[in-house]
Design an enzyme around this catalytic site. Structure first.
Site, PDB file in Angstrom:
ATOM      1  N   ASN A 102       0.950  -0.929  -0.024  1.00 39.80           N
ATOM      2  CA  ASN A 102      -0.041  -0.091  -0.125  1.00 39.80           C
ATOM      3  C   ASN A 102       1.004   1.256   0.010  1.00 39.80           C
ATOM      4  OD1 ASN A 102      -1.774   2.108   0.576  1.00 39.80           O
ATOM      5  ND2 ASN A 102      -2.315   1.364   2.530  1.00 39.80           N
ATOM      6  N   TRP A 103       0.977   1.709  -1.273  1.00 41.67           N
ATOM      7  CA  TRP A 103       1.793   2.954  -1.287  1.00 41.67           C
ATOM      8  C   TRP A 103       1.278   4.333  -0.548  1.00 41.67           C
ATOM      9  CZ3 TRP A 103       5.309   3.260  -6.552  1.00 41.67           C
ATOM     10  CH2 TRP A 103       6.026   2.189  -6.881  1.00 41.67           C
ATOM     11  N   LYS A 104       0.110   4.238  -0.390  1.00 41.53           N
ATOM     12  CA  LYS A 104      -0.578   5.372   0.214  1.00 41.53           C
ATOM     13  C   LYS A 104      -0.272   6.689  -0.749  1.00 41.53           C
ATOM     14  CE  LYS A 104      -0.221   3.303   4.871  1.00 41.53           C
ATOM     15  NZ  LYS A 104      -0.160   3.520   6.111  1.00 41.53           N
ATOM     16  N   HIS A 110      -9.495   1.285   4.957  1.00 39.28           N
ATOM     17  CA  HIS A 110      -8.205   1.347   5.585  1.00 39.28           C
ATOM     18  C   HIS A 110      -8.590   2.218   6.800  1.00 39.28           C
ATOM     19  CE1 HIS A 110      -4.199   2.766   6.652  1.00 39.28           C
ATOM     20  NE2 HIS A 110      -3.847   1.450   6.047  1.00 39.28           N
ATOM     21  N   GLU A 128      -6.920   4.778   7.971  1.00 38.79           N
ATOM     22  CA  GLU A 128      -6.685   6.065   7.618  1.00 38.79           C
ATOM     23  C   GLU A 128      -7.979   6.776   6.894  1.00 38.79           C
ATOM     24  OE1 GLU A 128      -2.945   5.665   5.489  1.00 38.79           O
ATOM     25  OE2 GLU A 128      -1.667   4.807   7.433  1.00 38.79           O
ATOM     26  N   GLU A 155      -5.277  -4.745  10.672  1.00 38.25           N
ATOM     27  CA  GLU A 155      -4.301  -3.990  10.890  1.00 38.25           C
ATOM     28  C   GLU A 155      -4.766  -3.070  12.082  1.00 38.25           C
ATOM     29  OE1 GLU A 155      -2.376  -2.866   6.920  1.00 38.25           O
ATOM     30  OE2 GLU A 155      -4.119  -1.660   7.038  1.00 38.25           O
ATOM     31  N   GLY A 178       2.551   2.137  10.685  1.00 38.72           N
ATOM     32  CA  GLY A 178       3.742   3.211  10.629  1.00 38.72           C
ATOM     33  C   GLY A 178       4.256   3.612  11.941  1.00 38.72           C
ATOM     34  N   SER A 202       3.513  -2.381  10.317  1.00 39.15           N
ATOM     35  CA  SER A 202       4.863  -2.396  10.576  1.00 39.15           C
ATOM     36  C   SER A 202       5.639  -3.692  10.116  1.00 39.15           C
ATOM     37  CB  SER A 202       5.215  -1.940  12.053  1.00 39.15           C
ATOM     38  OG  SER A 202       4.954  -0.592  12.166  1.00 39.15           O
ATOM     39  N   GLY A 220       2.731  -1.192   4.362  1.00 35.86           N
ATOM     40  CA  GLY A 220       2.836   0.204   3.915  1.00 35.86           C
ATOM     41  C   GLY A 220       4.146   0.444   3.499  1.00 35.86           C
ATOM     42  N   GLY A 221       4.977   1.320   4.485  1.00 35.24           N
ATOM     43  CA  GLY A 221       6.265   1.855   4.098  1.00 35.24           C
ATOM     44  C   GLY A 221       7.374   0.979   3.476  1.00 35.24           C
TER      45      GLY A 221
HETATM   46  P1  PGA Z   1       2.905   0.162   7.564  1.00 35.15           P
HETATM   47  O1  PGA Z   1       1.485   0.222   6.931  1.00 35.15           O
HETATM   48  O2  PGA Z   1       3.572  -0.932   6.890  1.00 35.15           O
HETATM   49  O3  PGA Z   1       3.646   1.328   7.035  1.00 35.15           O
HETATM   50  O4  PGA Z   1       2.839   0.256   8.943  1.00 35.15           O
HETATM   51  C1  PGA Z   1       0.500  -0.569   6.953  1.00 35.15           C
HETATM   52  C2  PGA Z   1      -0.570  -0.223   6.376  1.00 35.15           C
HETATM   53  O5  PGA Z   1      -1.169   1.070   6.779  1.00 35.15           O
HETATM   54  O6  PGA Z   1      -1.296  -0.835   5.410  1.00 35.15           O
END
Ligand code: PGA
Length: 244
Positions: A8-10, A92, A94, A162, A168, A207, A228-229
């Site tokens: 997930n590149w956000k 998600h 977010e 999640e 993050g 993470s 994510g990251g």
């Molecule tokens: P993260 O994000 O791997 O940077 O913790 C995961 C996500 O939000 O899907």
């Protein structure tokens, strides 16, 4: 069932980042897991063209429930599919926290994804306050029951657990905590969808890094990862995929 590992590149990635996706595709020889990247909508079409002929799938990060109309700034599931997406992340945290997305809205978006032929990845997860109050299981299973329409039975889909506090932050639950929640999600899925609920992969997200992926991915009922990251770098993402 093969594991599903999705990046997930956000809101990250300009055209120059396509090379990272191509680097991931080039490293998938011998990998049995299904792998996808969900870039920002602006990169979807270019990424799907750049990856055509490779096993690396692309997906959206959200969609509008309606197919088209006067919804300035929004993107429909049909538009994602038209741009080459086969996956879409929905609900998600977010978006739930930042845009007020309810379980009912996530369910409507899931219906839209199915209508457009996309494989939805529906996210659930508790906040730290909810975990500390002993409510993690009830929050997460409530989100599963509220966000997954019955029409998912017999369609490909995944759920992603999640924990909000692990996204993050570099913090991750213990494998015992992950196994406990994944077992509860599995039970809720079977209760909701019958045998189809027993087959869908339950991804872990929050993470995930090359250093912890193998342990997390070998935990009971973990059918993959939402990353994510660490998915922004081909080397890191391939390091995670190697753990599958
Ligand atoms: P993260 O994000 O791997 O940077 O913790 C995961 C996500 O939000 O899907």
């Amino acid at each position: 069932m093969n594991r599903l590992i999705v990046g997930n590149w956000k809101m990250n990635g300009l055209g120059a980042a396509l090379g990272e996706a191509q680097g991931v595709a080039a490293g998938l020889g011998g990998v049995v897991a299904r792998v996808g990247i969900c870039p920002p909508a602006t990169l979807l079409e270019r990424m799907s063209r750049a990856l055509s002929g490779t096993p690396l799938a692309v997906g959206g990060q959200d969609c509008r429930a309606e197919a088209s109309g006067a919804f300035t700034g929004d993107v429909s599931a049909e538009m994602l599919a038209d741009a080459g997406a086969t996956l879409v992340i929905l609900g998600h945290s977010e978006r739930r926290a930042g845009f007020g997305e309810t379980d009912a809205l996530v369910a409507a978006k899931t219906e839209a994804a199915l209508r457009a032929g996309l494989e939805p990845i529906i996210c659930v997860g508790e906040t730290l306050a909810e975990r500390e109050a002993g409510r993690a299981i009830s929050i997460v299973t409530g989100q599963v029951r509220g966000s997954l329409p019955k029409s998912l039975a017999d369609r490909p889909f995944a759920v992603a657990y999640e924990p909000v506090w692990a996204i993050g932050t570099g913090l991750t639950p213990t494998t015992e905590q992950i196994a406990e929640i994944h077992a509860a999600i599995r039970e809720a899925l079977v209760g909701l969808l019958g045998p189809a609920g027993g087959r869908a992969p339950i991804l872990y997200g929050g993470s995930v890094k090359p250093g912890n992926a193998a342990e997390i991915l070998s935990t009971a009922e973990v059918g993959g990862a939402l990353v994510g990251g660490a998915s922004l770098s081909a080397a890191d993402f391939l390091g995670i995929i190697a753990g599958a």
